[in-house]
Design a protein around this motif. Structure first.
Motif, PDB file in Angstrom:
ATOM      1  N   PHE A 130     -10.052   7.605   1.710  1.00 50.52           N
ATOM      2  CA  PHE A 130      -8.666   7.153   1.896  1.00 50.52           C
ATOM      3  C   PHE A 130      -7.940   8.089   2.863  1.00 50.52           C
ATOM      4  CE2 PHE A 130      -4.155   7.614   0.857  1.00 50.52           C
ATOM      5  CZ  PHE A 130      -3.714   6.313   1.036  1.00 50.52           C
ATOM      6  N   GLY A 131      -7.037   7.485   3.679  1.00 51.80           N
ATOM      7  CA  GLY A 131      -6.101   8.251   4.501  1.00 51.80           C
ATOM      8  C   GLY A 131      -6.735   8.992   5.656  1.00 51.80           C
TER       9      GLY A 131
ATOM     10  N   ASN B  83      -3.605   4.567   5.831  1.00 52.77           N
ATOM     11  CA  ASN B  83      -3.571   4.293   4.390  1.00 52.77           C
ATOM     12  C   ASN B  83      -4.649   3.269   4.019  1.00 52.77           C
ATOM     13  OD1 ASN B  83      -2.499   2.003   5.478  1.00 52.77           O
ATOM     14  ND2 ASN B  83      -0.604   2.010   4.293  1.00 52.77           N
ATOM     15  N   GLU B  84      -5.672   3.219   4.835  1.00 52.55           N
ATOM     16  CA  GLU B  84      -6.787   2.302   4.568  1.00 52.55           C
ATOM     17  C   GLU B  84      -7.750   2.902   3.543  1.00 52.55           C
ATOM     18  OE1 GLU B  84      -8.375  -0.426   7.779  1.00 52.55           O
ATOM     19  OE2 GLU B  84      -7.756   1.299   8.968  1.00 52.55           O
ATOM     20  N   VAL B  85      -8.472   2.030   2.861  1.00 54.24           N
ATOM     21  CA  VAL B  85      -9.489   2.434   1.887  1.00 54.24           C
ATOM     22  C   VAL B  85     -10.842   1.928   2.368  1.00 54.24           C
ATOM     23  CG1 VAL B  85     -10.233   2.363  -0.514  1.00 54.24           C
ATOM     24  CG2 VAL B  85      -7.800   2.258   0.033  1.00 54.24           C
TER      25      VAL B  85
ATOM     26  N   ARG C 257       0.845  -1.189   0.000  1.00 54.55           N
ATOM     27  CA  ARG C 257       0.000   0.000   0.000  1.00 54.55           C
ATOM     28  C   ARG C 257       0.884   1.243   0.000  1.00 54.55           C
ATOM     29  NH1 ARG C 257      -4.987  -0.983   4.214  1.00 54.55           N
ATOM     30  NH2 ARG C 257      -5.461  -3.156   3.674  1.00 54.55           N
TER      31      ARG C 257
ATOM     32  N   ILE D   1      -4.220   8.985  -5.966  1.00 56.87           N
ATOM     33  CA  ILE D   1      -3.810   9.740  -4.774  1.00 56.87           C
ATOM     34  C   ILE D   1      -2.547  10.518  -5.110  1.00 56.87           C
ATOM     35  CG2 ILE D   1      -3.091   9.578  -2.350  1.00 56.87           C
ATOM     36  CD1 ILE D   1      -5.928   8.676  -2.790  1.00 56.87           C
TER      37      ILE D   1
ATOM     38  N   TRP E 179      -2.750  -1.705  -5.568  1.00 52.11           N
ATOM     39  CA  TRP E 179      -2.122  -0.386  -5.713  1.00 52.11           C
ATOM     40  C   TRP E 179      -0.957  -0.455  -6.700  1.00 52.11           C
ATOM     41  CZ3 TRP E 179      -3.756   4.201  -3.980  1.00 52.11           C
ATOM     42  CH2 TRP E 179      -4.631   4.265  -2.890  1.00 52.11           C
TER      43      TRP E 179
END
Length: 468
Positions: free
Chosen positions: A306-307, A315-317, A26, A44, A67
């Motif tokens: 995100f973020g 840094n999770e979605v 990620r 991003i 990613w």
């Protein structure tokens, strides 16, 4: 969620956030980045982590949830640098980046671009009344024009100016607005409704967190602050927002004490604000500096977050599937501001519909007037006018009630004033009597003192002074 990541979109419930099971490496955790979805990919750009600006460009394939890092060629060395607190808009085959903090010390706003076809990044030249450089601003696309509001310049001066960049000519202009503008602020969010009403929500100054809704009519250029209907909402800044049709979704942010756990939705046609769902206080969705984008995946609409930062960088979605628009009629609210906004929007819809119908009639028959279409247009305009008249009548009734209340209050206050004046007159008379008695006592004391100091004074002389 099953092990087949490519089928994740079929397992998402309405109006609930879920974390996506992203495969492989990620991007580094961050906040104050910029994000946009293009062709089922979440891009991003930049951001900040531990006080350091980032310069990378990352892409998440929303089909297979993997990613990848996008490598770009800079037109010059100065065009490729780390940035945070910027805004990003898709325009044609380019992404445009405006504002933000970086090591560059430019005094004026710079417009950078990313061209994925040529994999080149650079600066777009602009002219006109170029605004000062800033971060924490909002940038919203309306047709071919970008509307930029507020932010904080490099001297930490908060701003509340409105600037427009025409993307077809790359000319900046300052918008001269009327009525009371919003307080200067940064880290707010903005949206546009029916290409006419520019809305901003929340944000902060150095000492204040806002929870107000401010509206700029792009035709009259008048600011207003309509009353929000629905749930009571706490102040927040650093939140993210995205609009779909008539609904404006607001996620995350917070104040100086805690992150905002509620995901809000504002119905922009009725100004009704409600809590769509809530998350845990430690969830990264209750963060500042996160991003929220809209995405169409396999024909279904999603929100993608995100973020963010809420004590730690994320840094999770996360994704949410908003419930589709229903056909229910909007509620009628007592608020005159909500009614006025609804009437204005109704009129705008009627106008848009009339233009659309007229165009269709013209294309179908250039020489014949479609009376049924004209009737439909007039009917829509009649409804809009009736709505406006109803609001005026309601406002008149409300104002009359307030006037009667003020008159009644004025009468009560007048009576109270007369009573107090009478009491003051009585007290004044009493004070005069007391002063006379005090004066008499002083004179008596003086005579007694004189008597004691004059032994030869007789009886009649000493009491003659006291006789009436």
């Amino acid at each position: 969620m099953g092990s087949d990541n490519s089928n994740w979109h079929s397992e998402v419930d309405y109006d609930k956030w879920i974390a996506l099971p992203v495969a492989g490496p990620r991007p580094s955790a961050r906040y104050k980045h910029a994000a946009v979805v293009i062709d089922e990919k979440l891009y991003i750009v930049g951001g900040s982590r531990n006080g350091r600006q980032l310069s990378d460009v990352q892409a998440l394939d929303l089909r297979n949830l993997s990613w990848s890092t996008i490598k770009l060629k800079a037109q010059s060395q100065a065009d490729n640098h780390a940035i945070s607190g910027h805004s990003m808009i898709k325009w044609g085959n380019k992404l445009l980046l405006l504002g933000g903090l970086s090591k560059e010390t430019s005094d004026n706003m710079t417009v950078r671009f990313i061209d994925f076809e040529s994999q080149v990044t650079g600066v777009m030249e602009a002219t006109g009344k170029i605004p000062v450089a800033r971060s924490g601003q909002s940038v919203t696309l309306v047709g071919s024009k970008l509307i930029m509001f507020g932010g904080e310049d490099k001297h930490r001066q908060l701003l509340n100016d409105v600037n427009i960049l025409d993307l077809e000519t790359m000319i900046w202009n300052v918008v001269e607005t009327t009525k009371t503008p919003p307080a200067p602020r940064c880290d707010h969010t903005a949206a546009v409704h029916v290409d006419r009403y520019f809305l901003i929500y929340g944000g902060c100054s150095q000492s204040t967190f806002f929870n107000d809704l401010q509206v700029l009519d792009l035709e009259t250029l008048e600011w207003s602050q309509p009353e929000i209907q629905g749930n009571l909402v706490f102040s927040r800044a650093g939140h993210a927002g995205v609009s779909l049709d008539e609904k404006w979704f607001i996620v995350g942010g917070g104040d100086s004490k805690s992150g905002a756990t509620e995901t809000l939705v504002l119905d922009m046609s009725t100004l009704v604000l409600s809590v769509l769902t809530s998350v845990n206080q430690k969830d990264s969705l209750a963060s500042e500096g996160l991003s929220v984008s809209s995405a169409l995946v396999n024909g279904e609409q999603f929100l993608v977050a995100f973020g963010g930062y809420n004590g730690k960088y994320s840094n999770e979605v996360f994704v949410m599937k908003p419930k589709p628009k229903d056909s229910k009629q909007p509620k009628i609210f007592k608020s005159s501001a909500a009614a006025a906004a609804a009437a204005s929007v109704t009129a705008a819809y009627a106008l848009a519909k009339s233009e659309s119908l007229d165009l269709t009639a013209f294309e179908n028959s250039k020489n014949k007037v479609d009376l049924s279409v004209e009737y439909g247009v007039i009917k829509e305009e009649k409804k809009a006018l009736e709505s406006s008249i109803a609001w005026v009548k309601a406002e008149k009734s409300t104002l009359k009630a307030k006037l009667d209340e003020i008159n009644e209050t004025h009468t009560d206050l007048s009576k109270e004033l007369h009573s107090v004046q009478g009491q003051l007159a009585a007290e004044k008379s009493r004070c005069a009597d007391l002063e006379e008695k005090v004066q008499a006592l002083r004179s008596q004391k003086s005579a007694l003192d004189h008597k004691s100091s004059t032994p030869s004074q007789g009886y009649n002389g000493s009491w003659r002074w006291m006789s009436p």
